[in-house]
Design a protein around this motif. Structure first.
Motif, PDB file in Angstrom:
ATOM      1  N   LYS A 173       0.833  -1.209   0.000  1.00 16.05           N
ATOM      2  CA  LYS A 173       0.000   0.000   0.000  1.00 16.05           C
ATOM      3  C   LYS A 173       0.867   1.259   0.000  1.00 16.05           C
ATOM      4  CE  LYS A 173      -4.296  -1.732   2.002  1.00 16.05           C
ATOM      5  NZ  LYS A 173      -5.224  -1.641   3.150  1.00 16.05           N
ATOM      6  N   THR A 174       1.983   1.230   0.730  1.00 14.52           N
ATOM      7  CA  THR A 174       2.904   2.371   0.751  1.00 14.52           C
ATOM      8  C   THR A 174       3.541   2.567  -0.619  1.00 14.52           C
ATOM      9  OG1 THR A 174       3.337   2.034   3.104  1.00 14.52           O
ATOM     10  CG2 THR A 174       4.963   3.326   1.871  1.00 14.52           C
ATOM     11  N   MET A 175       3.926   1.482  -1.275  1.00  9.30           N
ATOM     12  CA  MET A 175       4.509   1.586  -2.621  1.00  9.30           C
ATOM     13  C   MET A 175       3.489   2.124  -3.623  1.00  9.30           C
ATOM     14  SD  MET A 175       7.749   0.689  -2.575  1.00  9.30           S
ATOM     15  CE  MET A 175       8.280  -0.022  -4.140  1.00  9.30           C
ATOM     16  N   LEU A 176       2.227   1.744  -3.477  1.00 14.63           N
ATOM     17  CA  LEU A 176       1.177   2.280  -4.351  1.00 14.63           C
ATOM     18  C   LEU A 176       0.972   3.776  -4.064  1.00 14.63           C
ATOM     19  CD1 LEU A 176      -1.377  -0.664  -4.156  1.00 14.63           C
ATOM     20  CD2 LEU A 176      -0.001  -0.021  -6.154  1.00 14.63           C
ATOM     21  N   GLU A 177       0.895   4.133  -2.791  1.00 17.97           N
ATOM     22  CA  GLU A 177       0.706   5.540  -2.413  1.00 17.97           C
ATOM     23  C   GLU A 177       1.819   6.409  -2.979  1.00 17.97           C
ATOM     24  OE1 GLU A 177       1.089   8.311   1.572  1.00 17.97           O
ATOM     25  OE2 GLU A 177       0.520   6.201   1.851  1.00 17.97           O
ATOM     26  N   TYR A 178       3.058   6.028  -2.710  1.00 19.12           N
ATOM     27  CA  TYR A 178       4.183   6.819  -3.222  1.00 19.12           C
ATOM     28  C   TYR A 178       4.250   6.732  -4.744  1.00 19.12           C
ATOM     29  CZ  TYR A 178       6.363   8.501   1.016  1.00 19.12           C
ATOM     30  OH  TYR A 178       6.634   9.190   2.170  1.00 19.12           O
ATOM     31  N   GLY A 179       3.966   5.568  -5.278  1.00 20.60           N
ATOM     32  CA  GLY A 179       4.020   5.391  -6.728  1.00 20.60           C
ATOM     33  C   GLY A 179       3.097   6.336  -7.467  1.00 20.60           C
ATOM     34  N   PHE A 180       1.879   6.488  -6.984  1.00 19.90           N
ATOM     35  CA  PHE A 180       0.922   7.354  -7.665  1.00 19.90           C
ATOM     36  C   PHE A 180       1.005   8.814  -7.213  1.00 19.90           C
ATOM     37  CE2 PHE A 180      -1.340   3.191  -8.155  1.00 19.90           C
ATOM     38  CZ  PHE A 180      -1.179   3.112  -9.537  1.00 19.90           C
ATOM     39  N   GLU A 181       1.220   9.042  -5.917  1.00 22.93           N
ATOM     40  CA  GLU A 181       1.172  10.415  -5.404  1.00 22.93           C
ATOM     41  C   GLU A 181       2.490  11.173  -5.521  1.00 22.93           C
ATOM     42  OE1 GLU A 181      -0.714  10.590  -1.545  1.00 22.93           O
ATOM     43  OE2 GLU A 181      -2.268   9.174  -2.179  1.00 22.93           O
ATOM     44  N   LYS A 182       3.614  10.493  -5.383  1.00 24.83           N
ATOM     45  CA  LYS A 182       4.915  11.178  -5.439  1.00 24.83           C
ATOM     46  C   LYS A 182       5.624  10.960  -6.779  1.00 24.83           C
ATOM     47  CE  LYS A 182       5.110  12.298  -0.942  1.00 24.83           C
ATOM     48  NZ  LYS A 182       4.598  13.591  -0.554  1.00 24.83           N
ATOM     49  N   PHE A 183       5.614   9.720  -7.255  1.00 30.78           N
ATOM     50  CA  PHE A 183       6.373   9.392  -8.460  1.00 30.78           C
ATOM     51  C   PHE A 183       5.542   9.531  -9.731  1.00 30.78           C
ATOM     52  CE2 PHE A 183       8.344   6.344  -5.218  1.00 30.78           C
ATOM     53  CZ  PHE A 183       9.214   7.325  -4.749  1.00 30.78           C
ATOM     54  N   GLU A 184       4.235   9.673  -9.573  1.00 33.23           N
ATOM     55  CA  GLU A 184       3.310   9.910 -10.681  1.00 33.23           C
ATOM     56  C   GLU A 184       3.309   8.800 -11.734  1.00 33.23           C
ATOM     57  OE1 GLU A 184       4.103  13.900 -12.082  1.00 33.23           O
ATOM     58  OE2 GLU A 184       3.561  14.761 -10.138  1.00 33.23           O
ATOM     59  N   PHE A 185       3.377   7.540 -11.255  1.00 34.67           N
ATOM     60  CA  PHE A 185       3.195   6.425 -12.179  1.00 34.67           C
ATOM     61  C   PHE A 185       1.774   6.473 -12.735  1.00 34.67           C
ATOM     62  CE2 PHE A 185       6.758   4.351  -9.864  1.00 34.67           C
ATOM     63  CZ  PHE A 185       7.492   3.912 -10.952  1.00 34.67           C
ATOM     64  N   ASN A 186       1.606   5.988 -13.955  1.00 33.16           N
ATOM     65  CA  ASN A 186       0.275   5.836 -14.553  1.00 33.16           C
ATOM     66  C   ASN A 186      -0.345   4.493 -14.193  1.00 33.16           C
ATOM     67  OD1 ASN A 186       0.147   8.328 -15.922  1.00 33.16           O
ATOM     68  ND2 ASN A 186       1.433   7.513 -17.559  1.00 33.16           N
ATOM     69  N   SER A 187       0.514   3.491 -14.018  1.00 35.74           N
ATOM     70  CA  SER A 187       0.032   2.134 -13.783  1.00 35.74           C
ATOM     71  C   SER A 187       1.091   1.343 -13.025  1.00 35.74           C
ATOM     72  CB  SER A 187      -0.250   1.463 -15.134  1.00 35.74           C
ATOM     73  OG  SER A 187      -0.564   0.111 -14.974  1.00 35.74           O
ATOM     74  N   LEU A 188       0.644   0.569 -12.037  1.00 40.37           N
ATOM     75  CA  LEU A 188       1.552  -0.308 -11.291  1.00 40.37           C
ATOM     76  C   LEU A 188       0.975  -1.717 -11.302  1.00 40.37           C
ATOM     77  CD1 LEU A 188       2.409   2.086  -8.340  1.00 40.37           C
ATOM     78  CD2 LEU A 188       3.967   1.284 -10.122  1.00 40.37           C
ATOM     79  N   MET A 189       1.837  -2.684 -11.529  1.00 42.14           N
ATOM     80  CA  MET A 189       1.424  -4.067 -11.675  1.00 42.14           C
ATOM     81  C   MET A 189       2.120  -4.932 -10.631  1.00 42.14           C
ATOM     82  SD  MET A 189       1.745  -6.377 -15.127  1.00 42.14           S
ATOM     83  CE  MET A 189       0.739  -5.231 -16.024  1.00 42.14           C
TER      84      MET A 189
END
Length: 189
Positions: free
Chosen positions: A118-134
């Motif tokens: 959940k932390t990796m998803l949070e940072y991935g979308f909110e800080k790193f601005e990934f479009n998609s994580l798998m």
């Protein structure tokens, strides 16, 4: 250089409630060997390491060679490195990645992996601005499926005969793919 990699470099350490996601170092060799020499821990995610040198080599090639987005999982309470998590197969143009992880089995069933994902998803979308994580896992890895479902990723597909088993090279593995897009993350149904 991609803006995505600059953002990853700006956050080498990530904190969650009970965990610190930090760069892996050679000082983590013994703790990593504890994970990767244990068949129960490694069977779905890694080749078995038979020596400290194997573990050190893995740290150098996987975590130190290209450290951005690669983290050791440290338990705040004890300071012990208990696993790893990383953004793999980063596509900086499309801003996509696959999250890979492993956790020492002595720390299973404590919610640590769900907290980490959940932390990796949070940072991935909110800080790193990934479009998609798998996330991709061996169909037989029931624990990983539970973590992924608790974290909110959505089922995509199964890929039969996607690779050989880490432990038994005679065995074929069916990998299962789950994904979450930024739209699904920011606007859940």
């Amino acid at each position: 250089m991609s803006d995505l990699y600059i953002k990853l470099a700006q956050h080498p350490v990530i904190n969650s409630e009970r965990l610190i996601l930090r760069p892996m170092t050679l000082d983590d060799t013994n703790a990593l060997f504890e994970l990767t020499s244990d068949l129960e821990t490694a069977k779905y995610v890694s080749n078995i390491h038979r020596s400290l040198n194997d573990a050190a080599d893995y740290i150098v090639t996987k975590f130190l060679n290209a450290p951005l987005g690669q983290f050791a999982i440290e338990e705040k309470l004890t300071g012990k490195m208990i696993g790893s998590v990383s953004y793999n197969r980063i596509d900086s143009l499309m801003k996509t990645a696959e999250i890979g992880y492993m956790l020492n089995r002595h720390y299973w069933n404590k919610g640590y992996m769900t907290e980490t994902l959940k932390t990796m998803l949070e940072y991935g979308f909110e800080k790193f601005e990934f479009n998609s994580l798998m996330a991709v896992f061996d169909k037989n890895n029931i624990a990983s499926r539970k973590v992924i479902l608790k974290s909110g990723l959505k089922y995509l597909f199964e890929d039969p005969y996607s690779r050989k088993d880490f432990i038994d090279p005679q065995k074929n593995v069916t990998d299962v793919f789950y994904r979450l897009t930024k739209d699904e993350y920011f606007h859940p149904e």
